[in-house]
Scaffold this motif. Structure first.
Motif, PDB file in Angstrom:
ATOM      1  N   UNK A 164       0.845  -1.204   0.000  1.00  0.00           N
ATOM      2  CA  UNK A 164       0.000   0.000   0.000  1.00  0.00           C
ATOM      3  C   UNK A 164       0.874   1.244   0.000  1.00  0.00           C
ATOM      4  N   UNK A 165       0.729   2.039  -1.044  1.00  0.00           N
ATOM      5  CA  UNK A 165       1.529   3.254  -1.212  1.00  0.00           C
ATOM      6  C   UNK A 165       0.582   4.429  -1.427  1.00  0.00           C
ATOM      7  N   UNK A 166       0.870   5.544  -0.737  1.00  0.00           N
ATOM      8  CA  UNK A 166       0.049   6.742  -0.872  1.00  0.00           C
ATOM      9  C   UNK A 166       0.857   7.845  -1.546  1.00  0.00           C
ATOM     10  N   UNK A 167       0.161   8.637  -2.343  1.00  0.00           N
ATOM     11  CA  UNK A 167       0.751   9.864  -2.883  1.00  0.00           C
ATOM     12  C   UNK A 167      -0.066  11.044  -2.363  1.00  0.00           C
ATOM     13  N   UNK A 168       0.622  12.164  -2.169  1.00  0.00           N
ATOM     14  CA  UNK A 168      -0.058  13.374  -1.710  1.00  0.00           C
ATOM     15  C   UNK A 168      -0.724  14.063  -2.900  1.00  0.00           C
ATOM     16  N   UNK A 169      -1.938  14.539  -2.695  1.00  0.00           N
ATOM     17  CA  UNK A 169      -2.710  15.178  -3.762  1.00  0.00           C
ATOM     18  C   UNK A 169      -3.045  16.598  -3.339  1.00  0.00           C
ATOM     19  N   UNK A 170      -2.777  17.545  -4.201  1.00  0.00           N
ATOM     20  CA  UNK A 170      -3.096  18.950  -3.942  1.00  0.00           C
ATOM     21  C   UNK A 170      -3.758  19.549  -5.184  1.00  0.00           C
TER      22      UNK A 170
END
Length: 373
Positions: free
Chosen positions: A290-296
């Motif tokens: 499980x890998x997360x990326x930051x979203x803006x």
């Protein structure tokens, strides 16, 4: 037996001597002939040697003249080179002087640039402000409404740094401040004492006013901290992951990634997806774990209508050289009473601020909405 003279025969001894004499004579004749031959050869060699000598002398003279000519040419060349070197040294010195002059000018220009940069630099924490919704345009064609457009007007108030022993007095009318500034000094009474104060105009620090136009995309998001994959493989994983409606994604139109900054952007085919994802702030990427990326939000902004102001306050007077005879509030009261009296060329005081001791304060000014007489 040979015969001697007069038909007589010579004795054997005489005959022997005569024979020897004849042989000796013949020998000397041969020697003389050889000597003559040698003499002739020597004369010829002498003549040849003299000719060779003359030729050698002639060649020596020619070489001497050539040497003198070469030496003269070398001297001329050396002289020309020395003159050229001297001229180059003079030119080099002149260039060094010009370089020094330009370096000094550059230092002055850099100092001026630094000063202008400092005066025009804006650094301030903008507080959170409530935004009033005024309405929405009619979306006849949704493609024309792919961005949310925000316009912010930033106004920097002009300021003045007030030092210890100084006071600022702002009058309601501009003409009162003009009258006070015409005075060489103001004699202010404090209890039983008087204090002579010098009035000055107030030069304000430069201030600016500008607009920031921000366009927030309704179809594009900005992401960061992606998993460590090769760019081609990462693009495929991102496109597949962000295309899943079950996670709030949608059909992806374009994926961009900057490997130097580790930041990229994703553009969706339809609006609405980007807005929902930016509210989540994180998004799960399909990987071995499980890998997360930051979203803006993805936005662009422009600086417009930049205006710079500088000048002098028309209704405020600076008083300098105030002694610490009383505490701050009492001294402010005495100053306000003195400058409200028409007999002291004063008038109605709008505000007053006195700083005592080693303290300092930053005074901010606002623009008059109506002309004050």
């Amino acid at each position: 037996m040979e015969e001697c003279g007069m038909g007589k025969q010579c004795p054997p001894q005489e005959e022997k001597k005569l024979t020897e004499a004849m042989e000796e004579l013949e020998m000397w004749k041969n020697k003389v002939d050889k000597a003559e031959t040698e003499k002739s050869r020597l004369l010829l060699e002498k003549l040849s040697a003299e000719a060779t000598k003359k030729q050698a002398q002639k060649e020596t003279m020619t070489l001497t003249e050539q040497q003198k000519s070469v030496e003269s040419s070398v001297r001329k060349i050396n002289k020309a080179q020395e003159d050229s070197i001297l001229q180059l040294q003079k030119n080099n010195q002149a260039l060094m002087e010009r370089l020094k002059k330009y370096e000094d000018m550059l230092k002055i220009k850099k100092a001026e640039y630094s000063s202008l940069q400092q005066t025009s630099m804006i650094k301030a924490d903008i507080p959170e402000t409530k935004v009033r919704f005024t309405g929405v345009g009619r979306e006849e064609d949704e493609e024309n409404y792919e961005d949310i457009v925000c316009v912010f007007t930033i106004t920097q108030k002009p300021s003045f740094r007030l030092m210890g022993g100084q006071a600022l007095i702002t009058f309601e009318k501009e003409k009162v401040a003009k009258n006070i500034l015409r005075l060489p000094k103001c004699s202010v009474a404090f209890d039983k004492n008087r204090m002579d104060l010098k009035p000055y105009s107030v030069p304000l620090e430069p201030s600016v006013k500008f607009e920031v136009q921000m366009n927030v995309s309704k179809r594009t998001i900005r992401y960061s901290n992606p998993p460590p994959y090769l760019p081609a493989e990462l693009r495929d994983r991102l496109e597949i992951s962000f295309s899943k409606p079950s996670q709030g994604g949608g059909e992806v139109e374009e994926v961009f990634y900057n490997k130097d900054t580790g930041v990229g952007k994703i553009t969706f085919l339809n609006t609405g997806v980007a807005e929902c994802l930016t509210l989540k702030k994180k998004y799960t990427i399909d990987a071995s774990q499980e890998v997360y990326v930051s979203v803006q939000p993805y936005f662009e902004y422009q600086l417009k209508r930049f205006q710079k102001y500088c000048g002098v306050s028309k209704r405020t007077v600076l008083l300098d050289g105030i002694e610490e005879a009383l505490d701050e509030e009492d001294l402010q009261d005495y100053l306000e009473i003195h400058f409200q009296k028409p007999s002291n060329y004063g008038g109605e005081v709008e505000s007053i601020k006195y700083i005592h001791g080693a303290s300092t304060a930053e005074a901010y000014f606002k623009e008059d909405t109506e002309e004050t007489n």
